[in-house]
Design a protein around this motif. Structure first.
Motif, PDB file in Angstrom:
ATOM      1  N   ARG A  40     -14.670   0.926  -1.717  1.00 42.57           N
ATOM      2  CA  ARG A  40     -15.127   3.084  -1.822  1.00 42.57           C
ATOM      3  C   ARG A  40     -14.706   3.197  -0.440  1.00 42.57           C
ATOM      4  NH1 ARG A  40     -19.158   5.394  -5.173  1.00 42.57           N
ATOM      5  NH2 ARG A  40     -19.594   3.487  -5.924  1.00 42.57           N
ATOM      6  N   ASN A  41     -14.803   2.814   0.391  1.00 38.08           N
ATOM      7  CA  ASN A  41     -14.808   3.083   2.108  1.00 38.08           C
ATOM      8  C   ASN A  41     -14.275   2.646   2.749  1.00 38.08           C
ATOM      9  OD1 ASN A  41     -17.432   4.823   1.595  1.00 38.08           O
ATOM     10  ND2 ASN A  41     -18.611   2.391   1.945  1.00 38.08           N
ATOM     11  N   SER A  42     -12.776   1.659   2.273  1.00 35.40           N
ATOM     12  CA  SER A  42     -11.364   1.793   2.512  1.00 35.40           C
ATOM     13  C   SER A  42      -9.955   1.546   1.846  1.00 35.40           C
ATOM     14  CB  SER A  42     -11.670  -0.051   3.567  1.00 35.40           C
ATOM     15  OG  SER A  42     -12.100  -0.742   2.458  1.00 35.40           O
ATOM     16  N   ASN A  43      -8.869   1.268   2.120  1.00 34.16           N
ATOM     17  CA  ASN A  43      -7.903   1.546   2.353  1.00 34.16           C
ATOM     18  C   ASN A  43      -7.586  -0.135   1.684  1.00 34.16           C
ATOM     19  OD1 ASN A  43      -7.883   4.333   1.970  1.00 34.16           O
ATOM     20  ND2 ASN A  43      -6.521   4.511   3.346  1.00 34.16           N
ATOM     21  N   GLY A  44      -6.121  -0.203   0.719  1.00 32.19           N
ATOM     22  CA  GLY A  44      -5.989  -1.351   0.063  1.00 32.19           C
ATOM     23  C   GLY A  44      -4.266  -2.130   0.136  1.00 32.19           C
ATOM     24  N   SER A  45      -3.824  -0.685   0.037  1.00 33.72           N
ATOM     25  CA  SER A  45      -2.255  -1.280  -0.174  1.00 33.72           C
ATOM     26  C   SER A  45      -1.878  -2.255   0.888  1.00 33.72           C
ATOM     27  CB  SER A  45      -1.400  -0.020   0.267  1.00 33.72           C
ATOM     28  OG  SER A  45      -1.173   0.529   2.030  1.00 33.72           O
ATOM     29  N   GLU A  46      -1.084  -2.385   0.605  1.00 29.56           N
ATOM     30  CA  GLU A  46      -0.407  -3.895   1.213  1.00 29.56           C
ATOM     31  C   GLU A  46       0.522  -3.948   2.007  1.00 29.56           C
ATOM     32  OE1 GLU A  46      -0.994  -8.626  -1.095  1.00 29.56           O
ATOM     33  OE2 GLU A  46       0.350  -7.312  -2.291  1.00 29.56           O
ATOM     34  N   THR A 100       1.898  -0.826   4.756  1.00 33.49           N
ATOM     35  CA  THR A 100       1.463  -0.268   5.486  1.00 33.49           C
ATOM     36  C   THR A 100       2.680   0.861   6.206  1.00 33.49           C
ATOM     37  OG1 THR A 100       1.666  -1.814   7.650  1.00 33.49           O
ATOM     38  CG2 THR A 100      -0.148  -1.170   5.731  1.00 33.49           C
ATOM     39  N   LEU A 101       2.491   2.156   6.104  1.00 30.39           N
ATOM     40  CA  LEU A 101       4.074   3.013   6.689  1.00 30.39           C
ATOM     41  C   LEU A 101       3.922   3.329   8.062  1.00 30.39           C
ATOM     42  CD1 LEU A 101       6.603   3.928   6.823  1.00 30.39           C
ATOM     43  CD2 LEU A 101       4.306   5.928   5.099  1.00 30.39           C
ATOM     44  N   ASN A 102       4.310   2.744   8.898  1.00 29.05           N
ATOM     45  CA  ASN A 102       3.517   2.984  10.313  1.00 29.05           C
ATOM     46  C   ASN A 102       2.333   3.437  10.950  1.00 29.05           C
ATOM     47  OD1 ASN A 102       5.371   3.687  12.163  1.00 29.05           O
ATOM     48  ND2 ASN A 102       5.773   6.198  11.368  1.00 29.05           N
ATOM     49  N   LYS A 103       2.071   1.729   9.879  1.00 23.40           N
ATOM     50  CA  LYS A 103       0.392   1.493  10.104  1.00 23.40           C
ATOM     51  C   LYS A 103      -0.743   1.917   9.515  1.00 23.40           C
ATOM     52  CE  LYS A 103       1.035  -0.615  14.667  1.00 23.40           C
ATOM     53  NZ  LYS A 103       0.819  -1.112  15.855  1.00 23.40           N
ATOM     54  N   ARG A 104       0.238   2.659   8.543  1.00 27.07           N
ATOM     55  CA  ARG A 104      -1.384   3.853   8.312  1.00 27.07           C
ATOM     56  C   ARG A 104      -1.443   2.492   6.406  1.00 27.07           C
ATOM     57  NH1 ARG A 104      -0.850   8.722   3.789  1.00 27.07           N
ATOM     58  NH2 ARG A 104      -3.131   8.426   3.048  1.00 27.07           N
ATOM     59  N   ARG A 105      -2.657   2.148   6.067  1.00 27.89           N
ATOM     60  CA  ARG A 105      -2.976   1.528   5.044  1.00 27.89           C
ATOM     61  C   ARG A 105      -3.118   2.801   3.933  1.00 27.89           C
ATOM     62  NH1 ARG A 105      -3.156  -3.614   3.846  1.00 27.89           N
ATOM     63  NH2 ARG A 105      -3.067  -3.972   7.002  1.00 27.89           N
ATOM     64  N   PHE A 106      -2.134   3.341   2.470  1.00 26.27           N
ATOM     65  CA  PHE A 106      -2.844   3.690   1.675  1.00 26.27           C
ATOM     66  C   PHE A 106      -3.771   2.852   1.050  1.00 26.27           C
ATOM     67  CE2 PHE A 106       0.879   5.228   2.662  1.00 26.27           C
ATOM     68  CZ  PHE A 106       1.812   6.078   2.396  1.00 26.27           C
ATOM     69  N   PRO A 107      -4.918   4.169   0.373  1.00 28.74           N
ATOM     70  CA  PRO A 107      -5.403   3.375  -0.929  1.00 28.74           C
ATOM     71  C   PRO A 107      -5.319   2.258  -1.652  1.00 28.74           C
ATOM     72  CG  PRO A 107      -5.738   5.729  -0.779  1.00 28.74           C
ATOM     73  CD  PRO A 107      -4.454   5.568  -0.221  1.00 28.74           C
ATOM     74  N   MET A 108      -4.273   2.349  -2.335  1.00 25.98           N
ATOM     75  CA  MET A 108      -3.698   1.074  -3.186  1.00 25.98           C
ATOM     76  C   MET A 108      -2.079   1.658  -3.541  1.00 25.98           C
ATOM     77  SD  MET A 108      -5.959   2.264  -6.656  1.00 25.98           S
ATOM     78  CE  MET A 108      -5.267   0.948  -7.524  1.00 25.98           C
ATOM     79  N   GLU A 109      -2.028   0.400  -3.763  1.00 25.41           N
ATOM     80  CA  GLU A 109      -0.415  -0.160  -3.763  1.00 25.41           C
ATOM     81  C   GLU A 109       0.234  -0.769  -5.420  1.00 25.41           C
ATOM     82  OE1 GLU A 109       3.107  -2.640  -2.110  1.00 25.41           O
ATOM     83  OE2 GLU A 109       1.677  -1.958  -0.479  1.00 25.41           O
ATOM     84  N   MET A 110       1.109  -0.470  -6.249  1.00 20.54           N
ATOM     85  CA  MET A 110       0.936  -1.321  -6.814  1.00 20.54           C
ATOM     86  C   MET A 110       2.217  -1.154  -7.143  1.00 20.54           C
ATOM     87  SD  MET A 110       1.879   1.724 -11.343  1.00 20.54           S
ATOM     88  CE  MET A 110       3.730   2.416 -10.214  1.00 20.54           C
ATOM     89  N   GLN A 111       2.575  -2.730  -7.589  1.00 17.37           N
ATOM     90  CA  GLN A 111       3.646  -3.123  -7.089  1.00 17.37           C
ATOM     91  C   GLN A 111       4.662  -3.562  -8.933  1.00 17.37           C
ATOM     92  OE1 GLN A 111       3.026  -6.629  -4.738  1.00 17.37           O
ATOM     93  NE2 GLN A 111       1.779  -5.570  -3.603  1.00 17.37           N
ATOM     94  N   ILE A 112       5.097  -2.807  -9.094  1.00 22.38           N
ATOM     95  CA  ILE A 112       5.903  -3.540 -10.354  1.00 22.38           C
ATOM     96  C   ILE A 112       7.204  -4.551 -10.383  1.00 22.38           C
ATOM     97  CG2 ILE A 112       8.148  -2.450 -12.207  1.00 22.38           C
ATOM     98  CD1 ILE A 112       7.248   0.491 -10.785  1.00 22.38           C
ATOM     99  N   VAL A 113       7.091  -6.006 -11.030  1.00 21.16           N
ATOM    100  CA  VAL A 113       7.119  -7.107 -11.057  1.00 21.16           C
ATOM    101  C   VAL A 113       8.229  -7.486 -12.348  1.00 21.16           C
ATOM    102  CG1 VAL A 113       7.423  -9.639 -10.678  1.00 21.16           C
ATOM    103  CG2 VAL A 113       5.290  -7.742  -9.982  1.00 21.16           C
ATOM    104  N   GLY A 114       9.641  -7.852 -11.581  1.00 23.31           N
ATOM    105  CA  GLY A 114      10.909  -8.028 -12.177  1.00 23.31           C
ATOM    106  C   GLY A 114      10.773  -9.626 -12.347  1.00 23.31           C
ATOM    107  N   VAL A 115      11.715  -9.758 -12.618  1.00 23.94           N
ATOM    108  CA  VAL A 115      12.452 -11.532 -13.125  1.00 23.94           C
ATOM    109  C   VAL A 115      14.512 -11.021 -13.317  1.00 23.94           C
ATOM    110  CG1 VAL A 115      10.006 -12.518 -14.276  1.00 23.94           C
ATOM    111  CG2 VAL A 115      12.201 -11.915 -15.367  1.00 23.94           C
TER     112      VAL A 115
END
Length: 290
Positions: A100-106, A108-123
């Motif tokens: 609720r109070n922290s970001n969680g992307s895996e 980071t961009l210039n050490k900025r962590r975004f709220p979320m990250e979606m990962q689209i996985v291919g084989v």
């Protein structure tokens, strides 16, 4: 599942005790990483090619699999180009978020962590699923999409509107999805490209990563569906455990090259002085006048 994100005995700093391949090592190609001024812009990187991303499929299955919410897609979508080593068949979407109070992307961009990250996985061709492909060099491709907070994202509602019904591991629901391209950033020509690993055990270094520079936006209410209603404990647990901050810490990229596609925006070091930034801009403006 013998790993977790929040508890002392099984969090990411403890993964290597059970999974040796998750041992942090700056000489290895672990993920996620930070994208910063060390990224090398390369004008030779070709654009990505998306096949079937604009087609509305009949159904997706969205499930709580204990360490994340995963979306299983139908056949027909592929990605290639961008220096990817194969044409990869898209099989699933995975999400990482904060609290609720922290970001969680895996990543980071210039050490900025975004709220979320979606990962689209291919084989890669010849593999049926993520597990079998993960043991082959370049067997997997992951497209990372940063997710930021803004206005309500109507296409994303197909996922966010059902997250509250996926509270406990093993729960799943079928949804009528949007076209996957509707969940992508408005500009997919600006991206980072590097060779890395899975961001969960066994952390195998067999993943070709594409991470888009521009984020997509969802509302805070859509985000909170993930951060406040998804649990990683079983339904009968007397003290339900909320799944928050389900990301692996940033890994070293010291021993490898990380590239940016031609249309990516140049990154300036966090430690750059105002004078240094001014001089960089001045040089750029002068070059435009020549």
């Amino acid at each position: 599942m013998d790993y977790c994100y929040s508890e002392d005995y099984c969090n990411p700093y403890e993964w290597s005790k059970t999974f040796f391949s998750c041992t942090p090592d700056y000489t290895k190609h672990h993920s996620p990483i930070d994208f910063n001024a060390r990224v090398i812009k390369n004008e030779s990187i070709p654009p990505l090619s998306f096949t079937g991303f604009d087609v509305v499929q009949s159904s997706w299955v969205i499930a709580n699999i204990r360490d994340t919410v995963v979306v299983e897609v139908q056949e027909g979508m592929k990605v290639s180009g961008g220096w990817l080593k194969n044409e990869y068949r898209i099989v699933e979407l995975r999400f990482h978020w904060g609290s609720r109070n922290s970001n969680g992307s895996e990543h980071t961009l210039n050490k900025r962590r975004f709220p979320m990250e979606m990962q689209i996985v291919g084989v890669a061709p010849g593999f049926d699923n993520v597990f079998t492909a993960s043991w082959e060099q370049a067997g997997l491709a992951s497209l990372g999409v940063f997710i930021d907070i803004g206005e309500e994202n109507v296409p994303f509602k197909a996922i966010s509107d059902v997250v509250h019904s996926l509270s406990f591991p093993g729960s799943s629901v079928n949804v009528t999805p949007p076209a996957l391209m509707e969940l992508m950033p408005t500009g997919t020509d600006g991206f980072f490209r590097y060779s890395g690993s899975q961001t969960r055990p066994p952390c195998l270094q067999t993943v070709q990563w594409i991470v888009f520079q521009k984020p997509v936006f969802i509302s805070r209410q859509q985000y909170l569906g993930f951060a406040t209603s998804v649990y990683y404990s079983n339904k009968d647990d007397p003290r339900p455990k909320l799944l928050v901050n389900n990301y692996r810490p940033v890994q070293s990229s010291a021993m490898r090259k990380v590239f940016a596609a031609p249309d990516s925006i140049a990154l300036i070091s966090q430690g750059a002085s105002p004078a240094g930034v001014f001089n960089t801009l001045l040089i750029f403006l002068l070059s435009c006048m020549l």
